[in-house]
Write an enzyme that holds these catalytic residues in place. Structure first.
Site, PDB file in Angstrom:
ATOM      1  N   ARG A 146       8.170   3.043 -11.417  1.00 42.17           N
ATOM      2  CA  ARG A 146       6.821   2.758 -10.946  1.00 42.17           C
ATOM      3  C   ARG A 146       6.374   3.932 -10.095  1.00 42.17           C
ATOM      4  O   ARG A 146       7.188   4.760  -9.702  1.00 42.17           O
ATOM      5  CB  ARG A 146       6.768   1.465 -10.133  1.00 42.17           C
ATOM      6  CG  ARG A 146       7.482   1.568  -8.799  1.00 42.17           C
ATOM      7  CD  ARG A 146       7.422   0.254  -8.032  1.00 42.17           C
ATOM      8  NE  ARG A 146       6.092   0.002  -7.510  1.00 42.17           N
ATOM      9  CZ  ARG A 146       5.742   0.202  -6.234  1.00 42.17           C
ATOM     10  NH1 ARG A 146       6.603   0.663  -5.366  1.00 42.17           N
ATOM     11  NH2 ARG A 146       4.512  -0.057  -5.818  1.00 42.17           N
ATOM     12  N   TYR A 150      -1.772   0.842   6.777  1.00 36.86           N
ATOM     13  CA  TYR A 150      -0.357   0.927   6.445  1.00 36.86           C
ATOM     14  C   TYR A 150       0.004   2.322   5.943  1.00 36.86           C
ATOM     15  O   TYR A 150       1.066   2.859   6.243  1.00 36.86           O
ATOM     16  CB  TYR A 150      -0.007  -0.125   5.386  1.00 36.86           C
ATOM     17  CG  TYR A 150       1.375   0.042   4.815  1.00 36.86           C
ATOM     18  CD1 TYR A 150       2.493  -0.117   5.630  1.00 36.86           C
ATOM     19  CD2 TYR A 150       1.565   0.378   3.488  1.00 36.86           C
ATOM     20  CE1 TYR A 150       3.768   0.052   5.118  1.00 36.86           C
ATOM     21  CE2 TYR A 150       2.834   0.549   2.972  1.00 36.86           C
ATOM     22  CZ  TYR A 150       3.931   0.384   3.786  1.00 36.86           C
ATOM     23  OH  TYR A 150       5.187   0.558   3.280  1.00 36.86           O
ATOM     24  N   LYS A 151      -0.890   2.910   5.204  1.00 43.52           N
ATOM     25  CA  LYS A 151      -0.610   4.239   4.659  1.00 43.52           C
ATOM     26  C   LYS A 151      -0.966   5.348   5.648  1.00 43.52           C
ATOM     27  O   LYS A 151      -0.882   6.534   5.310  1.00 43.52           O
ATOM     28  CB  LYS A 151      -1.350   4.415   3.327  1.00 43.52           C
ATOM     29  CG  LYS A 151      -0.740   3.516   2.229  1.00 43.52           C
ATOM     30  CD  LYS A 151      -1.431   3.661   0.907  1.00 43.52           C
ATOM     31  CE  LYS A 151      -0.855   2.712  -0.157  1.00 43.52           C
ATOM     32  NZ  LYS A 151       0.471   3.084  -0.652  1.00 43.52           N
ATOM     33  N   GLU A 172       4.982   9.082  -5.157  1.00 49.38           N
ATOM     34  CA  GLU A 172       6.407   8.847  -5.346  1.00 49.38           C
ATOM     35  C   GLU A 172       6.646   8.295  -6.748  1.00 49.38           C
ATOM     36  O   GLU A 172       6.085   7.261  -7.111  1.00 49.38           O
ATOM     37  CB  GLU A 172       6.926   7.830  -4.326  1.00 49.38           C
ATOM     38  CG  GLU A 172       6.892   8.351  -2.904  1.00 49.38           C
ATOM     39  CD  GLU A 172       7.267   7.295  -1.889  1.00 49.38           C
ATOM     40  OE1 GLU A 172       7.414   7.661  -0.708  1.00 49.38           O
ATOM     41  OE2 GLU A 172       7.406   6.102  -2.262  1.00 49.38           O
ATOM     42  N   ASN A 213       4.239   5.065  -6.537  1.00 53.97           N
ATOM     43  CA  ASN A 213       3.641   4.651  -5.274  1.00 53.97           C
ATOM     44  C   ASN A 213       2.963   5.889  -4.694  1.00 53.97           C
ATOM     45  O   ASN A 213       3.201   7.002  -5.154  1.00 53.97           O
ATOM     46  CB  ASN A 213       4.718   4.106  -4.337  1.00 53.97           C
ATOM     47  CG  ASN A 213       4.102   3.287  -3.209  1.00 53.97           C
ATOM     48  OD1 ASN A 213       2.899   3.014  -3.193  1.00 53.97           O
ATOM     49  ND2 ASN A 213       4.935   2.904  -2.253  1.00 53.97           N
ATOM     50  N   TYR A 246      -2.083  -3.601  -4.802  1.00 50.98           N
ATOM     51  CA  TYR A 246      -0.678  -3.751  -5.162  1.00 50.98           C
ATOM     52  C   TYR A 246      -0.535  -4.512  -6.471  1.00 50.98           C
ATOM     53  O   TYR A 246      -1.275  -5.441  -6.747  1.00 50.98           O
ATOM     54  CB  TYR A 246       0.066  -4.602  -4.129  1.00 50.98           C
ATOM     55  CG  TYR A 246       0.227  -3.968  -2.792  1.00 50.98           C
ATOM     56  CD1 TYR A 246       0.860  -2.753  -2.648  1.00 50.98           C
ATOM     57  CD2 TYR A 246      -0.222  -4.626  -1.666  1.00 50.98           C
ATOM     58  CE1 TYR A 246       1.034  -2.204  -1.408  1.00 50.98           C
ATOM     59  CE2 TYR A 246      -0.051  -4.084  -0.411  1.00 50.98           C
ATOM     60  CZ  TYR A 246       0.572  -2.859  -0.286  1.00 50.98           C
ATOM     61  OH  TYR A 246       0.747  -2.332   0.937  1.00 50.98           O
ATOM     62  N   HIS A 305      11.069  -4.418   3.279  1.00 48.27           N
ATOM     63  CA  HIS A 305       9.645  -4.382   2.944  1.00 48.27           C
ATOM     64  C   HIS A 305       8.805  -5.124   3.986  1.00 48.27           C
ATOM     65  O   HIS A 305       7.594  -5.249   3.827  1.00 48.27           O
ATOM     66  CB  HIS A 305       9.395  -4.991   1.558  1.00 48.27           C
ATOM     67  CG  HIS A 305       9.789  -4.081   0.441  1.00 48.27           C
ATOM     68  ND1 HIS A 305      10.838  -4.355  -0.416  1.00 48.27           N
ATOM     69  CD2 HIS A 305       9.305  -2.871   0.046  1.00 48.27           C
ATOM     70  CE1 HIS A 305      10.958  -3.364  -1.292  1.00 48.27           C
ATOM     71  NE2 HIS A 305      10.049  -2.454  -1.035  1.00 48.27           N
TER      72      HIS A 305
END
Lengths: 346, 324, 200
Positions: A223, A316-317, A265, A225, A37, A193
């Site tokens: 940005r 998480y993904k 994204e 993602n 991150y 978040h």
């Protein structure tokens, strides 16, 4: 630029596909061979003609089919489009932002004629020709946010700014990476978040929030993602997780190239003038691994990124179950050669 | 002539009308020189007006008071302030119809809270300007509001007749010289739950309104006041760029990053707002005070003096040497 | 999937007597004790401007009703259920003025539902005091069928509506007044672990 819009599906028989041009302009998200991150925010300015960064809001070959998929989702579950009462004005801000930008970027497809509050909007790819009164909800078939979102690729969240925080108080979310607008609406920046691991401890959200609170009108930022999905499914919502979660168990090293998609994204953030809200478009691009590895640099790099990804992040993904098969597939395309800096193909 | 290296988008305007509102207040009308529509703004927004006053570049924020949605021109009102930094005197004495000025895009640090069941506005003196735009907007959307406006006298009060004629009973005007006072406690106690309060005026008035409301149990979330942030400027200073073997000057309205760029040294950046960390630069040595304005470095790092974010931070002192 | 330590989880703190023109209390079960504790430090006359709405639930018969009544609030109401008491709160808020303070104490389920009513009345969430007392049982929304299951004590927990086994996350929606429940065995149906008591 001329584009033929694909006829394709994002569910059932999954006929979604990328042309050679679409592969070449795919927004590959990794500038180096590892990922962690960061507040990777940069000014959202026009960049590289033909790329997804050329126009403020990119319209590509998937436009017509993506909009059709959104209509299916909203029909099944109207809760994917919600606006708390105080966000109506922000919805009009959003409609204005999109209509003015789309008609400037793509005059062959979109036209906007303004005569005071009397607006005339033409959307040729979708066959829409509407006249309405700006700021008068009764002159549109839906609220202003939903009206324009039904003609737009990507999810949009509208964030109200107050009490030194941002509040997700409206949005149309039908192509999400496993989060629920219906559940999250009304939450502040830290709260929505909340489910993201590690980043809170790194202070990423605190810094990002401080930056966004100062976001200026006319100076949007962006940005990237990313995550991965099985099949080119746009609607990977928690609502339907019990339906798509089973797909993960079907991935093998043999079919990973065909079944697994990198999902990127392109997120941008814009200060809206009338409401002082921020709009947060989350535009999703999908590419199968077998298409991705046709760019040798991307095949090598994705292998290294996924191999070295911390377990919490992989979890998480949603990659825990599929990662071994994906790595086995991608390892064929990683000969250990050095990769060049930056995200674009060599 | 000081040239600004500020890369944020600017709007070039021509002054097309100047009106004496009172003996101390002038209203200026700005129209874009390129004839394109101005950016839309909302009630409570301000622009920063750049004035080239000889060698000095002045930057003053002024509330937009025209009707939000009007994109052909902006209006601001300026009160003459002989004791100020000089911007208002420049506007009053040097700016004429036809003068060319440069504006920032509108910024809104005093927005309307649209959750409110009712908007209760307080203004004192020149603090009326953001309130004018807010009321125009609230009236357009049919929201409940009322204004309580304190002025020194009928003659010193700006826009009194306009307010009375447009808004009737929704406006109450209190004239000091007539002994009229805002009945604050009674007024605050009578407001329906969900009312939001907005105040703009002299410091003493703002403190009185806000502290009285707090004392009656109004939550901080329902209290709004205009607080202009000073532009991130300061005294000029010199920086030694060790890796480039250059000494550069940073002007009063220039950021360290802009000065580095102006010297032709390539420096990384992304956000230019002190958040992303991209422009982080190692400090080799310094003799003076680093003025950290960023949100990126931790408090310990700020105290440590090893790093600086040149996009927003400044320096005061004898010597600063950077690894750039 | 992150389950614990999620920042949307509400933070509760002891009720404090604030300055105000009207004090609206709503409590259930052992939440009554939070009001009684506040009363020990409140200034004289505080309860002359207080309305108390109390739902005894599991704490019925422990004397909380009489103890609260003994505070001599300007209005005192004992309700049979939270659902029955919420419309009363909504009307009180619709008639209230600025300066009204809101105090909620008791189970997370009651606090969450009363918050929803207060937010709808235009009250900012940060100005509402909340103190959690009594059962840790959770109100859980099934993210799949949207049904709400009350008084959830196990992990995972069965959705009372669609029957899926749900992993109860710390992710909390103020607008719904409930925690999020996500199908625990979506990737491998039939592999859900046995429920164990997690929220007493």
């Amino acid at each position: 630029m001329t584009i033929e819009f694909n006829t394709e599906t994002f569910r059932g028989d999954f006929t979604y596909h990328n042309s050679a041009e679409a592969i070449a302009r795919f927004p590959f998200p990794f500038p180096e061979d590892k990922y962690m991150y960061s507040v990777n925010i940069e000014p959202h300015v026009s960049f590289r003609p033909g790329s997804v960064y050329e126009h403020p809001f990119d319209v590509d070959e998937h436009y017509v089919s993506e909009v059709a998929d959104r209509a299916l989702v909203l029909n099944e579950d109207p809760l994917r489009s919600q606006s708390l009462p105080h966000m109506n004005l922000a919805g009009w801000d959003l409609l204005e932002l999109l209509m003015t930008n789309l008609s400037e970027s793509y005059p062959q497809w979109f036209e906007l004629h303004q005569d005071g509050d009397r607006w005339h909007w033409i959307n040729r790819p979708l066959g829409i020709d509407d006249t309405f009164t700006f700021l008068d909800n009764t002159t549109l078939p839906y609220g202003p946010m939903e009206y324009i979102m039904r003609q737009t690729q990507g999810d949009y969240a509208l964030l109200d700014q107050r009490d030194d925080n941002l509040w997700m108080d409206a949005g149309v979310i039908t192509t999400q990476a496993d989060w629920s607008l219906d559940f999250d609406i009304g939450m502040n920046f830290m709260e929505w978040h909340g489910p993201v691991p590690l980043a809170h401890e790194l202070g990423v959200f605190e810094r990002a929030l401080k930056f966004l609170l100062n976001l200026r009108q006319g100076q949007p930022v962006r940005r990237l993602n990313w995550t991965m999905t099985v099949h080119p499914r746009l609607d990977t919502s928690p609502e339907n997780y019990a339906k798509w979660g089973v797909d993960r168990a079907t991935v093998t090293p043999e079919n990973a190239g065909e079944y697994m998609y990198l999902r990127v994204e392109l997120q941008s953030l814009w200060r809206l003038p009338r409401s002082n809200a921020i709009v947060f478009p989350i535009r999703c691009y999908l590419i199968s691994l077998q298409d991705l590895v046709t760019i040798p640099k991307w095949g090598r790099r994705l292998h290294r990124v996924l191999r070295d990804l911390p377990d919490e992040l992989a979890d998480y993904k949603g990659l825990t179950m599929t990662r071994p098969s994906v790595l086995q597939y991608l390892s064929q395309f990683d000969d250990g050669a050095q990769t060049s800096a930056g995200t674009f193909p060599d | 002539m000081t040239k600004s290296a500020d890369r944020t988008p600017k709007i070039d305007v021509r002054v097309t009308q100047i009106v004496d509102v009172t003996s101390e207040i002038k209203r200026f009308r700005f129209e874009p020189t390129d004839g394109k529509p101005l950016p839309v703004f909302a009630g409570g927004a301000h622009v920063v007006v750049e004035m080239e006053d000889g060698d000095t570049l002045r930057r003053n924020p002024y509330s937009l008071m025209s009707s939000p949605g009007a994109t052909d021109a902006y209006n601001i009102s300026v009160r003459r302030d002989p004791g100020g930094r000089g911007g208002s005197m420049f506007m009053h004495d040097r700016v004429t119809v036809g003068s060319l000025l440069r504006l920032s895009h509108p910024v809104n640090l005093f927005p309307i809270d649209r959750r409110a069941r009712k908007h209760l506005l307080f203004a004192g003196g020149i603090g009326i300007t953001p309130t004018l735009a807010m009321m125009s907007e609230l009236a357009r959307y049919g929201d409940a509001f009322e204004l309580n406006y304190a002025v020194r006298s009928e003659n010193d009060g700006a826009y009194l007749d306009q307010l009375r004629n447009t808004y009737g009973k929704r406006v109450s005007i209190y004239r000091d010289d007539q002994g009229e006072q805002i009945p604050l406690t009674t007024l605050l106690a009578a407001q329906p739950l969900g009312t939001h309060l907005y105040v703009c005026g002299p410091g003493g008035m703002m403190n009185w309104v806000l502290s009285t409301a707090e004392g009656l149990g109004w939550p901080a979330q329902n209290l709004h006041s205009e607080r202009f942030l000073a532009p991130p400027s300061g005294s000029p200073y010199e920086v030694r760029l060790a890796a480039s073997d250059l000494s550069i000057k940073v002007g009063p309205h220039q950021s360290m990053l802009e000065a580095i760029e102006a010297a032709g040294v390539d420096a990384p950046y992304l956000c230019r707002g002190g958040a992303c960390g991209q422009c982080e630069t190692r400090v080799i040595s310094f003799d003076g005070t680093l003025l950290h304005n960023d949100h990126y470095l931790t408090d310990d790092e700020h105290a440590g003096g090893q790093k600086v974010m040149p996009c927003v931070s400044r320096f005061e002192g004898r010597e600063l040497v950077l690894d750039r | 999937m992150l389950v614990e330590g999620i920042k949307s989880r509400p933070i509760y703190s002891p009720l404090v007597a604030r300055t105000g023109t009207l004090h609206l209390f709503m409590a259930d079960g052992e939440g009554a004790q939070a009001i009684l504790d506040l009363a020990t430090t409140a200034s004289p006359g505080f309860f002359e401007r207080a309305h108390i709405c109390y739902i005894p639930r599991a704490a019925a018969g422990r004397g909380f009703e009489s103890a609260l009544q003994a505070l001599n609030p300007a209005a005192f109401y004992v309700g049979p259920t939270v659902a029955a008491a919420l419309p009363r709160l909504a009307v009180e808020l619709a008639n209230a003025h600025m300066g009204t303070q809101i105090y909620l104490a008791g189970t997370e389920g009651m606090i969450g539902q009363a918050m929803v009513v207060a937010l709808a009345a235009g009250v900012d969430q940060a100005s509402i005091q909340r103190e959690h007392r009594g059962s840790e049982a959770r109100r859980v929304q099934c993210v799949h069928c949207k049904g709400i299951t009350e008084d959830v004590t196990t992990q995972p927990a069965k959705c009372a509506h669609c029957g899926l086994m749900l992993l109860v996350r710390d992710h909390y929606s103020r607008r719904i007044g409930a925690f999020q429940g996500v199908c625990v065995d979506a990737e491998m149906p039939g592999t859900a672990p046995d429920p164990e008591e997690a929220f007493r």
